[in-house]
Scaffold this active site. Structure first.
Site, mmCIF file in Angstrom:
data_model
loop_
_atom_site.group_PDB
_atom_site.id
_atom_site.type_symbol
_atom_site.label_atom_id
_atom_site.label_comp_id
_atom_site.label_asym_id
_atom_site.label_seq_id
_atom_site.Cartn_x
_atom_site.Cartn_y
_atom_site.Cartn_z
ATOM 1 N N CYS A 1 52.579 66.634 -3.437
ATOM 2 C CA CYS A 1 51.549 66.678 -2.382
ATOM 3 C C CYS A 1 52.184 66.926 -1.017
ATOM 4 C CB CYS A 1 50.734 65.394 -2.382
ATOM 5 S SG CYS A 1 49.639 65.282 -3.819
ATOM 6 N N ASN B 1 41.969 61.613 -7.234
ATOM 7 C CA ASN B 1 42.840 62.054 -8.317
ATOM 8 C C ASN B 1 42.004 62.286 -9.578
ATOM 9 O OD1 ASN B 1 42.634 59.191 -8.149
ATOM 10 N ND2 ASN B 1 44.547 58.857 -9.226
ATOM 11 N N GLU C 1 45.240 63.888 -2.728
ATOM 12 C CA GLU C 1 45.570 64.675 -1.537
ATOM 13 C C GLU C 1 45.425 66.167 -1.822
ATOM 14 O OE1 GLU C 1 47.195 62.263 -3.004
ATOM 15 O OE2 GLU C 1 48.525 61.173 -1.646
ATOM 16 N N GLU D 1 42.648 62.964 -13.511
ATOM 17 C CA GLU D 1 43.684 62.909 -14.548
ATOM 18 C C GLU D 1 43.305 63.730 -15.773
ATOM 19 O OE1 GLU D 1 44.519 58.715 -15.054
ATOM 20 O OE2 GLU D 1 45.652 58.713 -13.162
ATOM 21 N N CYS E 1 46.492 65.104 -7.880
ATOM 22 C CA CYS E 1 46.400 63.955 -6.960
ATOM 23 C C CYS E 1 45.247 64.135 -5.966
ATOM 24 C CB CYS E 1 47.688 63.826 -6.152
ATOM 25 S SG CYS E 1 49.127 63.318 -7.094
HETATM 26 N N1 THU Z 1 48.306 59.730 -7.182
HETATM 27 C C1 THU Z 1 47.559 60.269 -6.189
HETATM 28 O O1 THU Z 1 46.429 60.742 -6.407
HETATM 29 N N2 THU Z 1 48.065 60.296 -4.935
HETATM 30 C C2 THU Z 1 49.241 59.690 -4.565
HETATM 31 O O2 THU Z 1 49.566 59.686 -3.393
HETATM 32 C C3 THU Z 1 50.077 59.059 -5.586
HETATM 33 C C4 THU Z 1 49.638 59.222 -6.987
HETATM 34 C C5 THU Z 1 47.707 59.604 -8.517
HETATM 35 C C6 THU Z 1 48.255 60.459 -9.622
HETATM 36 C C7 THU Z 1 47.826 59.659 -10.843
HETATM 37 O O3 THU Z 1 46.491 59.969 -11.167
HETATM 38 C C8 THU Z 1 47.872 58.221 -10.395
HETATM 39 O O4 THU Z 1 47.825 58.277 -8.974
HETATM 40 C C9 THU Z 1 49.081 57.446 -10.845
HETATM 41 O O5 THU Z 1 50.249 58.113 -10.533
#
Ligand code: THU
Length: 132
Positions: free
Chosen positions: A91, A42, A55, A44, A53
């Site tokens: 995702c 992920n 995925e 941000e 994210c």
């Molecule tokens: N996030 C993911 O990367 N994958 C997931 O399956 C759930 C959420 C990330 C998005 C954000 O950077 C952090 O987790 C908190 O939501």
């Protein structure tokens, strides 16, 4: 490749996550039909909605490398959560664009258990095409 090894790859990739805001690292490992594994984390942004994210990072990287629908074999997702960490709904929709409904999606928890689901389990009655 066994699901344990794919999950290990997802776990290992997590350390590269860019998560200054949530401090919630996630790693994904996408297994292609040719045996290639592509990782994603992920990423941000200070404008939170611009976050990508793990995925989707993995899937978009595969697309960038030229892989397409039919090339995806499985995905493993790892976070630091006590319970199994499921993919978010955006995702799931992106997976539905490129992956078959029966594709295995492996989740894990802090005890390192692996829960094997399919994309269909996560997104039944998916919206997948625009034909009328
Ligand atoms: N996030 C993911 O990367 N994958 C997931 O399956 C759930 C959420 C990330 C998005 C954000 O950077 C952090 O987790 C908190 O939501």
């Amino acid at each position: 490749m066994e699901k344990e090894r794919l999950m290990e790859s997802a776990r290992n990739s997590k350390s590269a996550a860019y998560v200054p805001y949530s401090k919630f690292p996630v790693g994904a490992a996408l297994l292609l039909q040719d045996g290639t594994v592509i990782n994603g984390v992920n990423v941000e942004n200070v404008s939170f909605g611009a976050t990508n994210c793990a995925e989707r990072t993995a899937i978009f990287t595969a697309i960038t490398k030229g892989y397409r629908k039919g090339d995806f074999q499985a995905i493993a997702i790892a976070g630091d959560t006590e319970d199994f960490l499921p993919p978010c709904s955006i995702c799931r929709q992106v997976m539905a664009e490129f992956c078959s409904p029966g594709m295995p999606v492996y989740l894990t928890n802090e005890s390192n258990d692996i829960l094997e689901l399919t994309l269909r389990d996560l997104l039944p009655y998916a919206f997948t095409d625009l034909e009328m």
